[in-house]
Design a protein around this motif. Structure first.
Motif, short mmCIF file in Angstrom:
data_model
loop_
_atom_site.label_atom_id
_atom_site.label_comp_id
_atom_site.label_asym_id
_atom_site.label_seq_id
_atom_site.Cartn_x
_atom_site.Cartn_y
_atom_site.Cartn_z
N MET A 68 0.85 -1.20 0.00
CA MET A 68 0.00 0.00 0.00
C MET A 68 0.88 1.25 0.00
SD MET A 68 -2.84 1.32 2.73
CE MET A 68 -3.75 -0.21 2.97
N ASN A 92 8.37 7.26 5.19
CA ASN A 92 8.18 5.89 4.72
C ASN A 92 9.21 4.96 5.36
OD1 ASN A 92 7.27 3.73 3.24
ND2 ASN A 92 7.34 4.79 1.27
N LEU A 93 10.41 5.43 5.49
CA LEU A 93 11.49 4.63 6.06
C LEU A 93 11.21 4.28 7.51
CD1 LEU A 93 14.28 3.50 5.56
CD2 LEU A 93 15.24 5.75 6.05
N PHE A 96 8.33 4.40 9.01
CA PHE A 96 7.10 3.60 9.08
C PHE A 96 7.37 2.14 8.71
CE2 PHE A 96 3.27 1.86 7.17
CZ PHE A 96 2.32 2.14 8.15
N THR A 97 8.12 1.93 7.65
CA THR A 97 8.35 0.57 7.16
C THR A 97 9.22 -0.23 8.12
OG1 THR A 97 8.18 1.37 4.90
CG2 THR A 97 9.14 -0.82 5.22
N ALA A 98 10.24 0.39 8.66
CA ALA A 98 11.11 -0.33 9.59
C ALA A 98 10.32 -0.73 10.83
CB ALA A 98 12.30 0.52 9.97
N ASN A 99 9.42 0.16 11.24
CA ASN A 99 8.57 -0.15 12.37
C ASN A 99 7.64 -1.32 12.07
OD1 ASN A 99 8.28 1.31 14.95
ND2 ASN A 99 6.12 1.03 14.41
N TRP A 100 7.09 -1.29 10.90
CA TRP A 100 6.20 -2.36 10.44
C TRP A 100 6.93 -3.70 10.46
CZ3 TRP A 100 6.47 -5.61 6.20
CH2 TRP A 100 5.30 -6.25 5.81
N ILE A 132 16.42 -1.93 9.05
CA ILE A 132 16.25 -1.77 10.49
C ILE A 132 17.33 -0.83 11.03
CG2 ILE A 132 16.27 -2.96 12.71
CD1 ILE A 132 13.94 -3.95 11.26
N ALA A 186 16.83 2.94 9.82
CA ALA A 186 15.70 3.64 10.43
C ALA A 186 16.03 3.97 11.88
CB ALA A 186 14.45 2.78 10.35
N ASN A 187 16.73 3.07 12.54
CA ASN A 187 17.15 3.31 13.90
C ASN A 187 18.13 4.48 13.97
OD1 ASN A 187 16.54 1.74 16.36
ND2 ASN A 187 18.76 2.03 16.60
N LEU A 223 18.36 6.92 11.91
CA LEU A 223 17.60 8.15 11.67
C LEU A 223 16.86 8.60 12.92
CD1 LEU A 223 15.80 7.97 8.22
CD2 LEU A 223 17.16 9.85 9.11
N GLN A 224 16.25 7.64 13.59
CA GLN A 224 15.48 7.99 14.78
C GLN A 224 16.38 8.58 15.86
OE1 GLN A 224 13.22 4.48 15.75
NE2 GLN A 224 11.29 5.52 15.27
N GLN A 232 17.25 12.11 15.07
CA GLN A 232 16.13 13.01 15.33
C GLN A 232 15.87 13.20 16.81
OE1 GLN A 232 12.92 11.42 12.94
NE2 GLN A 232 13.37 13.12 11.59
N ARG A 251 2.26 17.47 16.22
CA ARG A 251 2.07 17.79 14.81
C ARG A 251 0.67 17.41 14.34
NH1 ARG A 251 6.75 15.77 10.85
NH2 ARG A 251 6.04 13.85 11.80
N LEU A 278 2.23 7.23 13.57
CA LEU A 278 2.99 6.29 12.75
C LEU A 278 3.02 4.93 13.41
CD1 LEU A 278 5.93 8.30 11.25
CD2 LEU A 278 3.59 8.01 10.50
N ASP A 279 3.29 4.92 14.71
CA ASP A 279 3.29 3.66 15.42
C ASP A 279 1.94 3.47 16.08
OD1 ASP A 279 3.46 1.53 17.03
OD2 ASP A 279 5.50 1.96 17.71
N LYS A 280 1.12 2.66 15.48
CA LYS A 280 -0.27 2.59 15.88
C LYS A 280 -0.47 1.94 17.24
CE LYS A 280 -2.29 2.99 11.46
NZ LYS A 280 -1.31 3.89 10.86
N THR A 281 0.48 1.23 17.74
CA THR A 281 0.25 0.47 18.96
C THR A 281 0.74 1.19 20.20
OG1 THR A 281 2.35 -0.67 18.82
CG2 THR A 281 0.48 -1.68 17.71
N SER A 329 10.99 5.29 -1.74
CA SER A 329 9.60 5.16 -1.29
C SER A 329 8.91 4.01 -2.01
CB SER A 329 8.83 6.45 -1.55
OG SER A 329 9.15 7.43 -0.60
N LEU A 374 10.04 0.70 -0.61
CA LEU A 374 9.49 0.46 0.73
C LEU A 374 8.00 0.08 0.64
CD1 LEU A 374 11.21 3.40 2.65
CD2 LEU A 374 11.84 0.99 2.69
N ASP A 375 7.28 0.74 -0.27
CA ASP A 375 5.86 0.39 -0.43
C ASP A 375 5.71 -1.08 -0.83
OD1 ASP A 375 5.16 2.96 0.18
OD2 ASP A 375 4.74 3.59 -1.88
N ARG A 388 5.87 -3.67 2.02
CA ARG A 388 4.69 -3.80 2.88
C ARG A 388 3.48 -4.36 2.15
NH1 ARG A 388 5.78 1.34 3.51
NH2 ARG A 388 3.73 1.77 2.67
#
Lengths: 149, 149
Positions: free
Chosen positions: A1, A22-23, A25-29, B24, B27-28, B30-31, B34, B52, B72-75, B141, B144-145, B148
DNA sequence: TGCAAATATATGTACATACATTTAATATCC
DNA sequence: GGATATTAAATGTATGTACATATATTTGCA
């Protein structure tokens, strides 16, 4: 998606911002996919990563310092993750004879057996990256390497 | 830097495994970049994300449910993150008049002012994705799409 | 009407993360 | 040799994550 639909957000400012979101989000997924997988075996992802490092060292011991160096997330608290693995008797911990500040950590037989079962299960499991053609996977790696330059 | 050198691991089994680990790891990375940035402003990354979203709704209120949908992290636990923002007086929280089960959450003036300062600082900050050409960002992008799917 | 189901949020617990501090052992320098 | 610095690991505290459960409100239906 597509990521726009995934997070129900209006358009991004530009391709960079979109790739960035996206990065993350995807790594989290991916991590959530995996943690569900590991839970079947009573492990968390960081616990699995440490077990894998210990298997790489086996039968030599590892110190906490070595674990931190090798872990994907360098800032996490290896000492307490080893606590949990020790409680499950998947690793052993004893003071290093040649340097009594350090601790020798080794994977136990039970730990090795668990990893054998995990290896088999992981071969059956299809994580998302399998959706990519080999050339695409290589290109993804190359793009990610550029980001961290 | 290439991912092999970054995590000091021998060769990967294949391009897929390599891309997976790289994803993985990056993304880590990057986080962490940030979260260091946000710390200057007394925020964590999840707190910023919620602020935001609230700005996007402003001046309409958001409920906890809406925050969970948009995060972004739904849980994660939106309720307790809002607790922290409320303690810093960056948001207000009051029972929704039309549905007393729900809670109306709004960004405060102080919250809006903080985001203005953050926007300005972020424009100065160059996160890693800026290393990519626009076409490369778009391609990332798209890859990555696919993962998923 | 009244009672069960659904909904919205909050809370409890276990675990992980981030970072500062502490404790113990070893190395260094005078 | 003894004070001091450095190193290795553990611990403390605040925050976030994951998941189960609790509490209050509303909805819906017999």
């Amino acid at each position: 998606m597509k990521i726009e639909d995934e997070i129900k957000q209006a358009a991004f400012r530009n391709d960079h911002q979109k790739a960035h979101v996206n990065l993350i989000f995807t790594a989290n997924w991916l991590q959530q996919q995996q943690s569900g997988f590991f839970k079947q075996f009573g492990l968390t992802l960081p616990q699995f990563n440490i077990l894998r490092i210990l298997r790489g060292q086996h039968p030599k011991p590892a110190t906490v310092n070595l674990l931190i160096e090798r872990m994907l997330d360098k800032t996490s608290n290896a000492s307490r993750i080893v606590d949990k693995l020790e409680a499950k008797e998947l690793v052993t911990r004893c003071v290093c004879p040649s340097n009594r500040r350090a601790v020798d950590i080794r994977i136990s037989d039970a730990g090795l057996e668990l990893l054998v079962r995990l290896d088999a299960a992981m071969d059956d499991q299809r994580f998302g990256v399998q959706n990519l053609a080999p050339a695409e996977a290589a290109q993804l790696s190359s793009l990610l390497d550029k980001i961290r330059d």
